[in-house]
Write an enzyme that holds these catalytic residues in place. Structure first.
Site, mmCIF file in Angstrom:
data_model
loop_
_atom_site.group_PDB
_atom_site.id
_atom_site.type_symbol
_atom_site.label_atom_id
_atom_site.label_comp_id
_atom_site.label_asym_id
_atom_site.label_seq_id
_atom_site.Cartn_x
_atom_site.Cartn_y
_atom_site.Cartn_z
ATOM 1 N N GLU A 1 9.796 6.379 -8.253
ATOM 2 C CA GLU A 1 10.433 6.935 -9.183
ATOM 3 C C GLU A 1 9.964 6.763 -10.477
ATOM 4 O OE1 GLU A 1 14.718 7.099 -6.459
ATOM 5 O OE2 GLU A 1 14.615 6.129 -8.306
ATOM 6 N N PHE B 1 7.761 -12.289 -7.588
ATOM 7 C CA PHE B 1 8.296 -11.164 -8.132
ATOM 8 C C PHE B 1 9.718 -10.906 -7.966
ATOM 9 C CE2 PHE B 1 5.654 -10.440 -4.444
ATOM 10 C CZ PHE B 1 6.682 -9.868 -3.530
ATOM 11 N N ALA C 1 -1.240 3.052 4.946
ATOM 12 C CA ALA C 1 -2.040 3.756 3.754
ATOM 13 C C ALA C 1 -3.005 2.628 3.047
ATOM 14 C CB ALA C 1 -1.048 4.347 3.147
ATOM 15 N N GLU D 1 -0.134 2.542 -4.702
ATOM 16 C CA GLU D 1 0.373 1.728 -3.203
ATOM 17 C C GLU D 1 0.274 0.267 -3.447
ATOM 18 O OE1 GLU D 1 -1.201 3.685 0.302
ATOM 19 O OE2 GLU D 1 -1.434 5.759 -0.958
ATOM 20 N N GLY D 2 0.761 -0.179 -4.358
ATOM 21 C CA GLY D 2 0.899 -1.564 -4.715
ATOM 22 C C GLY D 2 -0.212 -1.791 -5.846
#
Length: 404
Positions: free
Chosen positions: A152, A403, A262, A383-384
């Site tokens: 988002e 984190f 992925a 994707e990270g």
């Protein structure tokens, strides 16, 4: 993102003669099927992508016709069962397919891996039989294009903070919110969207183009993945039928499982880009004459080539072992993070070194490095991010998540 500029697209006159480096004889570890699949996709890339990719990238053109062509060669969901129109292959075959496509271009690989790992995989893994039979064959064939809505505008590395939500209205759900940086979005027929219900639990919903209140604005002005279509997903009181909820898993773990699949494909794909840059540098060193001899005769150039080949070989071994673990159902998120992070860093470093070795020619579309380098600047983030994968490994090593 201009998709109506076919007149500007030019076919390159350069012949794609790529042969992959295999310094440790890894082909002997592959099955006949692996080698056949890789060869078929390599030939496809040489014919359908390589002659056009520089022009597509220069013109920020997404070649929509490639979706059906990818479907025809089985590049969508090759690791999913044949009963749904998919390939029924193992994860090493899947990795090799991603490697070959990204050798052509990261944006092209993104198109394929989003479809297979982020759209088809969750429908197969978390959907019911009716959903599988309705969507998977059309996605596998390329008749439909899909996208994956997790990120988002204000929630990237912290997807659990998402604000996209849906409410139970009795006979349907009402979906509101927005997603950003979504590959395939501008042309997608279906979107697998992650949103919170009224209790704050994350679920997957299949949203179809044409549903009232659902729009997919295109992201313009990209310097990276220019041959890929990127956009937003906007949901303004979208009525989603209840049968479009993915029933078999909820919570943040569901989209994270999709990302694992992925990221595995990215680990293989990025090394395809690295191989392309290495091969270009190796050939250029043999052809470019300075001081009356090929630049490949100079120590510094040989040092660079030796280091590139070493890093590619290490990554090939890492990816192959990870593929074996995937086949055995044993691959962990942190192992996948290590491979994704290593592959993209390796590819970026090789692209930059190879660019320098080509001198001024390296910044032109005559050679692939600058395009790969720009593409990989997205791959190192999506994707990270590079740092988040480092912290995933750090948490695994120490048992302390840094984190949170």
């Amino acid at each position: 993102m201009n998709t109506d500029n076919h007149a500007k697209i030019q076919k390159s006159s350069k012949q794609d003669t790529f042969e992959h480096p295999d310094f440790y004889g890894m082909d002997s570890l592959l099955t006949e099927e692996h080698i056949m699949v890789r060869g078929a996709v390599r030939d496809f890339v040489k014919q359908e992508i390589s002659p056009y990719i520089e022009s597509w990238a220069q013109n920020a053109h997404f070649p929509l016709e490639m979706v059906k062509k990818f479907g025809d060669i089985g590049a969508f969901g090759p690791q999913l069962p044949t009963e749904y129109g998919c390939g029924g292959m193992d994860y090493i075959s899947y990795g090799l397919i991603m490697q070959e496509i990204e050798r052509g271009d990261s944006g092209m690989r993104s198109t394929a891996s989003v479809q297979g790992s982020l759209v088809m995989y969750p429908i197969y893994k978390f959907g019911n039989e009716e959903q599988r039979h309705k969507y998977l064959p059309k996605l596998a064939s390329g008749e439909w294009l899909g996208c994956f809505g997790l990120t988002e505008p204000d929630h990237g590395s912290n997807p659990s903070g998402m604000t996209t939500n849906f409410k139970d209205m009795g006979d349907h759900y009402l979906l509101n919110g927005a997603k950003m940086w979504i590959s395939n979005a501008p042309h997608a027929d279906v979107a697998v969207v992650w949103a919170k219900n009224e209790e704050g639990r994350i679920h997957g919903l299949i949203v179809e183009r044409g549903m009232e209140g659902f729009s997919t604005p295109t992201t313009h002005g990209k310097w990276s993945l220019r041959a890929s279509a990127t956009g937003e997903l906007v949901f303004d009181n979208v009525k989603v039928p209840k049968e479009n909820l993915l029933p078999n898993k909820s919570g943040l773990g569901a989209p994270m499982m999709c990302l694992d699949s992925a990221r595995y494909g990215i680990a293989w794909g990025a090394i395809g880009a690295a191989m392309d840059c290495y091969e270009s540098a190796r050939k250029y060193c043999a052809e470019r004459i300075q001081f009356d001899k090929p630049i490949g005769s100079f120590q510094l150039q040989q040092k660079k080539l030796a280091e590139m080949l070493t890093e590619i070989t290490k990554a090939q071994l890492l990816n192959f072992r990870l593929g074996q673990l995937f086949n055995e159902g044993k691959a962990t998120t942190s192992q996948i993070s290590m491979a994704k992070r290593n592959a993209v860093e390796t590819a970026l470093n090789i692209a930059r070194e190879a660019r320098q070795m080509h001198g001024g020619m390296g910044i032109t579309g005559e050679y692939p490095m600058m395009r790969h380098m720009a593409n990989l600047e997205s791959v190192v983030t999506y994707e990270g991010t590079h740092d988040i994968h480092l912290l995933i490994l750090g948490a695994e090593i120490t048992g302390i998540p840094a984190f949170k």
